[in-house]
Write an enzyme that holds these catalytic residues in place. Structure first.
Site, PDB file in Angstrom:
ATOM      1  N   CYS A   1       6.394  -2.568   5.362  1.00  0.00           N
ATOM      2  CA  CYS A   1       6.724  -1.135   5.330  1.00  0.00           C
ATOM      3  C   CYS A   1       7.250  -0.869   3.932  1.00  0.00           C
ATOM      4  O   CYS A   1       7.306  -1.760   3.098  1.00  0.00           O
ATOM      5  CB  CYS A   1       7.782  -0.792   6.381  1.00  0.00           C
ATOM      6  SG  CYS A   1       7.281  -1.147   8.085  1.00  0.00           S
ATOM      7  N   GLN A   2       7.632   0.353   3.669  1.00  0.00           N
ATOM      8  CA  GLN A   2       8.241   0.645   2.377  1.00  0.00           C
ATOM      9  C   GLN A   2       9.480   1.507   2.572  1.00  0.00           C
ATOM     10  O   GLN A   2       9.559   2.311   3.510  1.00  0.00           O
ATOM     11  CB  GLN A   2       7.249   1.323   1.432  1.00  0.00           C
ATOM     12  CG  GLN A   2       6.155   0.382   0.966  1.00  0.00           C
ATOM     13  CD  GLN A   2       5.511   0.824  -0.333  1.00  0.00           C
ATOM     14  OE1 GLN A   2       6.165   1.399  -1.209  1.00  0.00           O
ATOM     15  NE2 GLN A   2       4.229   0.556  -0.472  1.00  0.00           N
TER      16      GLN A   2
END
Length: 372
Positions: free
Chosen positions: A44-45
């Site tokens: 994810c970021q």
């Protein structure tokens, strides 16, 4: 009924529809192209901002949203939390950030200013694509709003251990399982475990130096379960002023893409900046004052022409007023500014010095010697 009472909702609906800029066809094409990158993507970021004065997050958030389905494959939902005083506004959506009308509204038509915000775009590796699994997660503890967003993989919390009904307990002070995950991600399980451990350890509000040492210890415990497979990068907030950022980076199996955290500090003299994911430029010198300073934290650098610093493995940083504090004793100054935990629900330690002594903090020698 009086139809005028529905006018605000109709206006908001119309605005969101207009702001739904990316077309479905373009989005599906980008998804197909990004699918080829499946073996090298990040989990994810994360995006965080911590500011000296109230600042809007439009510029950075615009670029970040492009990574939710256009320039990257993180299209399984997004979320954003920001503080206004002691209150928190949280927006979450299972739509990809690049096509979400709510994300468009926030990034283009609703330039809210805040001192502290965290955001997350999701690529689902654990847990279904549901709102219950979208970060940031939020809980109340000690009369304070806590928010948490994470990326990575945490084997210690991947599943319940040894047939137990609860996730593993953290820390050396046993207590009650007060906080439980609503969804089925290891990220939310980590958040709940951290809060349970803090609640069991402290009967008064801990000072920031003591909290720094405690969080560092809990993170080491999580990582030590499996240092090679654990990837633990998170943003944690506990009020309007400070943001905790921890990084234990790594690469997912079969990938050569490093999954860590970077940060940059925007302060005078301000310069022009260009986003990496969108053809958008800004001259910060034209829209800021000498009092402004903003720390931006991101999984991957957001801009092309700023200096981004990669966090060290196992590093815990407290950001306050856009300034990074990497050691417990550096947090003394933030505490003395009044930026520590604030609550009327449980008492504070009478004095900072007493709090450092009581928990045998290594920062007490710096406090006694004035080494701030």
């Amino acid at each position: 009924p009086d139809i005028t009472q529905f006018a605000p909702l109709c206006l908001l609906s119309l605005l969101l529809t207009i702001l739904w800029i990316p077309s479905s066809e373009a989005f599906l094409l980008s998804q197909q192209q990004n699918h080829e990158l499946h073996t090298s993507i990040l989990y994810c970021q994360l995006l965080g901002m911590n500011c000296a004065t109230p600042t809007d997050f439009v510029f950075s958030f615009q670029g970040f949203c492009q990574r939710g389905g256009v320039t990257d494959i993180h299209s399984d939902g997004w979320g954003l939390s920001f503080y206004q005083g002691n209150g928190v506004r949280t927006f979450v959506d299972t739509e990809a950030a690049s096509i979400s009308p709510i994300a468009s509204f926030l990034s283009q038509a609703y330039p809210i200013k805040t001192l502290n915000m965290i955001s997350h775009i999701r690529y689902a590796t654990r847990g279904s694509v549901d709102l219950q699994n979208v970060h940031p997660f939020q809980r109340e503890m000690w009369g304070i709003n806590w928010c948490f967003a994470h990326n990575g993989d945490v084997p210690m919390f991947a599943s319940k251990q040894n047939g137990e009904n609860h996730a593993p307990w953290l820390g050396n002070v046993k207590g009650d399982y007060v906080y439980h995950p609503i969804g089925d991600t290891d990220s939310e399980a980590v958040f709940c475990a951290l809060l349970n451990a803090l609640r069991a350890k402290f009967t008064t509000l801990p000072s920031l130096p003591v909290l720094h040492e405690t969080l560092s210890s809990l993170c080491r415990e999580i990582v030590s379960h499996d240092e090679e497979e654990t990837i633990l990068n998170f943003l944690l907030t506990c009020g309007p002023h400070v943001q905790w950022v921890y990084s234990w980076p790594g690469a997912r199996p079969g990938s050569n893409v490093w999954n860590g955290l970077h940060y940059t500090v925007r302060e005078p003299p301000f310069q022009k900046c260009t986003l990496r994911d969108l053809d958008v430029h800004i001259d910060f010198a034209q829209v800021t004052s000498s009092d402004d300073r903003v720390a931006v934290i991101a999984t991957k650098p957001l801009t092309q022409n700023e200096e981004w610093i990669e966090m060290k493995r196992g590093e815990l940083i407290l950001f306050d007023e856009g300034i990074p504090h990497t050691a417990a004793h550096e947090c003394i100054e933030c505490e003395e500014k009044g930026h520590g935990l604030q609550s009327t629900a449980i008492p504070r330690s009478p004095q900072l010095k007493e709090d450092l002594r009581r928990f045998q903090s290594q920062a007490k020698s710096e406090f006694a010697g004035g080494g701030i």
